[in-house]
Design an enzyme around this catalytic site. Structure first.
Site, PDB file in Angstrom:
ATOM      1  N   LYS A 210       0.931  -1.297   0.054  1.00  0.00           N
ATOM      2  CA  LYS A 210       0.012   0.099  -0.045  1.00  0.00           C
ATOM      3  C   LYS A 210       0.807   1.195  -0.154  1.00  0.00           C
ATOM      4  O   LYS A 210       1.241   1.863   1.074  1.00  0.00           O
ATOM      5  CB  LYS A 210      -0.910  -0.029   1.322  1.00  0.00           C
ATOM      6  CG  LYS A 210      -2.191   0.926   0.996  1.00  0.00           C
ATOM      7  CD  LYS A 210      -2.938   0.463  -0.046  1.00  0.00           C
ATOM      8  CE  LYS A 210      -4.078   1.410  -0.441  1.00  0.00           C
ATOM      9  NZ  LYS A 210      -4.861   1.032  -1.682  1.00  0.00           N
ATOM     10  N   SER A 410      -8.216  -0.278  -5.499  1.00  0.00           N
ATOM     11  CA  SER A 410      -8.574   0.191  -4.201  1.00  0.00           C
ATOM     12  C   SER A 410     -10.039   0.498  -4.139  1.00  0.00           C
ATOM     13  O   SER A 410     -10.722  -0.279  -4.339  1.00  0.00           O
ATOM     14  CB  SER A 410      -7.720   1.440  -3.858  1.00  0.00           C
ATOM     15  OG  SER A 410      -7.352   1.143  -2.321  1.00  0.00           O
TER      16      SER A 410
END
Length: 619
Positions: A210, A410
């Site tokens: 991430k 995402s």
């Protein structure tokens, strides 16, 4: 003393008169411009109602600005007026609808008056690779109809050249060049800046990949993110070269040789970039504008004024409204970062999209919903709101199909999970299944300048503020929020994709996938574009006749008028400055590769985000 006061009074008197005069002039200018816009708009709308191309006309695809799924404002009639009034179409900030361009090309393909296409892309700033490939598909269809395509320019950047490669013939002027360089990513890192400013950055995340938080906690890209991004850009570049080599019927190595070899070859011909482009078969002919003009005039004939060849701009070419049908397929665009609440300029509001989806669900004419996703994600709360509305649509018996654009990562993937079918292109960036939270506090910054904070509260977490340090209890609470959101995310994906949580966890943790990998991992169902999504929606809803209902924001004529009045005034100002100052637009040479972390609206109520910041926006 009396004389001094008289002098001061005179100065004040004339100052007031001068200010009043300036104010009157400014108000009158605004009023005159408004009158011009109103009259011009009326005349333009009246004239456009009957305008159509004459026989043997070339359609000029003179795209100005960028191409997006959903422009901020898409009233083409007002754009035509401002274009003809002050030549304001040259702005590289203009947004063009991808789907309008596709519809224009497909209508022109079947229009007997349109006998050819001119690609005049000098003012085209660029777009993502997925959108360019979709336009390329429409260009291929146009060419296959037996009509020729000609690309004409002084230079071609990578986005422009990808479209130009579909032409039957590519022209370049003698001092022109084809600017092929490759693809790169680049972003700013703020850790040292934040340390120097004594700003505390509290990061909470799940997933080693991430990367959205890295600019806040590091001064350079981590090794695993570097490896992943290298893989992505290599695939995109190879896909780019493959498309051009197929169109130009030469090898990918001939299109883009090793850099030193390219430099040596340029050295051999004294840096003549046009001659180099011809030698490499990037183009077909080097010719001046006059020669090209004469050639086009022989093909398409002269216009009514006899000043040029017979042609019509894509901005003046009127699309014919489709035949009305009783059944509809709703198309709802999610274009941009997702924020909590209503739409914000540059971002998509979860409340706004949820309202559109709800409207489609209760519209008896709508038999299926296509969600067009071109988003890096954003607020977890807003993404979940959109997802829940899509579930309600599916539960109502109406199929949901997701068409992914250049990016659906995402939160963009989060909102895609309820779909009956997910369709993406090979170049779509998707996945990035991970969650993070971020809170900046400024207590050390304030201490350094002598500002201190003190007070009392009923619990350790009662006073959460950017001016105080975060309590340990709240830090633990935030990490729990992020962990819970991540588990919810992977559970949702596992359930919707009919896989185990363990399988999803292996490909989650913020991993980013291109379409060709995403389908291998079961994150999407098919490789395709919006056409394939429409066909899938038709099949799932068992329709034979239908029309597309684009759920777009309703803008009243007053709002549009004010927007375009502002554009006209801006154009007058810029034209005035350009006549009196030597201005250099450095931004024209810049390419934005990733979403600016400082510009994103960080407004999730729990400070939790499903957001991928490192996406490529254009070639």
């Amino acid at each position: 003393m009396r004389n001094t006061w008289k002098t001061i009074r005179k100065i004040l008197k004339y100052s007031v008169r001068t200010l009043y005069l300036i104010r009157t002039i400014i108000i009158n200018i605004f009023f005159i411009v408004l009158i011009i816009v109103i009259i011009g708009t009326y005349l333009n709308l009246r004239n456009n109602s009957t305008k159509s191309p004459s026989k043997n006309t070339a359609l000029i695809l003179d795209i100005s600005g960028t191409i997006v799924d959903k422009p901020v404002t898409s009233d083409n009639k007002f754009h035509k007026f401002s274009k003809h009034l002050l030549n304001t179409n040259q702005s590289n900030t203009k947004e063009n609808s991808l789907f309008d361009i596709i519809n224009i090309l497909r209508q022109a393909k079947n229009d007997p008056n349109i006998t050819g296409l001119i690609l005049s892309l000098k003012n085209f700033s660029g777009s993502n690779q997925t959108s360019l490939e979709y336009i390329g598909k429409a260009l291929h269809e146009f060419k296959n109809s037996g009509k020729s395509i000609y690309a004409i320019s002084d230079y071609y950047n990578q986005s422009q050249y990808l479209l130009a490669s579909y032409a039957n013939k590519i022209y370049l002027t003698p001092h022109g060049f084809v600017d092929l360089r490759g693809i790169s990513t680049n972003r700013l890192y703020y850790k040292s800046l934040l340390d120097n400013l004594k700003i505390n950055t509290h990061v909470f995340r799940v997933g080693a990949y991430k990367s959205a938080v890295e600019p806040f906690i590091q001064d350079q890209m981590s090794d695993h993110v570097r490896h992943e991004e290298k893989k992505i850009i290599n695939h995109l570049w190879n896909q780019y070269l493959k498309t051009i080599s197929t169109n130009r019927k030469i090898t990918a190595q001939e299109i883009f040789p090793e850099t030193n070899k390219m430099l040596n070859e340029l050295h051999q011909i004294q840096g003549d970039t046009a001659a180099y482009a011809l030698k490499k078969k990037w183009i077909d002919e080097i010719a001046s504008h006059c020669v090209i003009e004469d050639t086009m005039q022989k093909i398409f004939g002269s216009n009514k004024q006899g000043t040029s060849f017979n042609a019509i701009s894509m901005y003046d070419y009127n699309l014919i409204a489709p035949i009305q049908q009783k059944d509809e397929i709703a198309i709802i665009c999610v274009n941009g970062p997702i924020v909590d609440g209503p739409d914000i300029p540059g971002s998509i509001g979860g409340d706004t999209i949820a309202h559109k989806i709800r409207s489609a669900r209760f519209n008896s004419k709508v038999k299926a919903v296509i969600l067009r996703v071109n988003s890096p994600g954003g607020s977890v709360n807003a993404s979940e709101l959109i997802r829940s509305e899509l579930i309600a649509v599916r539960n109502s018996g109406k199929p949901v199909v997701v068409s992914m654009g250049g990016i659906a990562a995402s939160g963009g993937y989060w909102i895609s999970t309820p779909a009956n079918s997910i369709i993406a292109s090979n170049s779509t960036i998707t996945g990035s299944i991970g969650i993070f939270g971020i809170i900046n506090t400024f207590e050390k910054s304030l201490d350094a300048i002598g500002v201190h904070n003190d007070g009392v509260s009923t619990s350790p977490i009662a006073n959460i503020s950017i001016t105080t340090s975060l309590p340990t209890e709240y830090i633990n609470m935030m990490q729990l929020y992020v962990n819970n959101s991540y588990h919810y995310f992977i559970n949702t994906v596992a359930e919707s994709r009919r896989q185990t949580i363990e399988d999803i966890h292996k490909i989650a943790q913020g991993h980013v996938w291109l379409g060709y990998d995403a389908i291998k991992h079961g994150l999407i169902d098919n490789i395709g574009d919006l056409d394939d999504a429409i066909n899938k929606a038709v099949k799932l809803s068992h329709l034979t006749e239908y029309q597309l209902n684009w759920y777009e924001d309703k803008t009243n004529w007053i709002d549009i008028l004010l927007q375009h009045t502002n554009k006209v005034i801006h154009a007058i100002t810029i034209n005035f400055l350009n006549n009196h100052l030597s201005l250099t637009n450095f931004n024209e040479k810049l390419k934005i590769n990733n979403l600016n972390v400082l510009n994103f609206i960080w407004n999730d109520p729990k400070n939790c985000y499903a957001l991928y910041l490192d996406h490529l926006t254009q070639l």
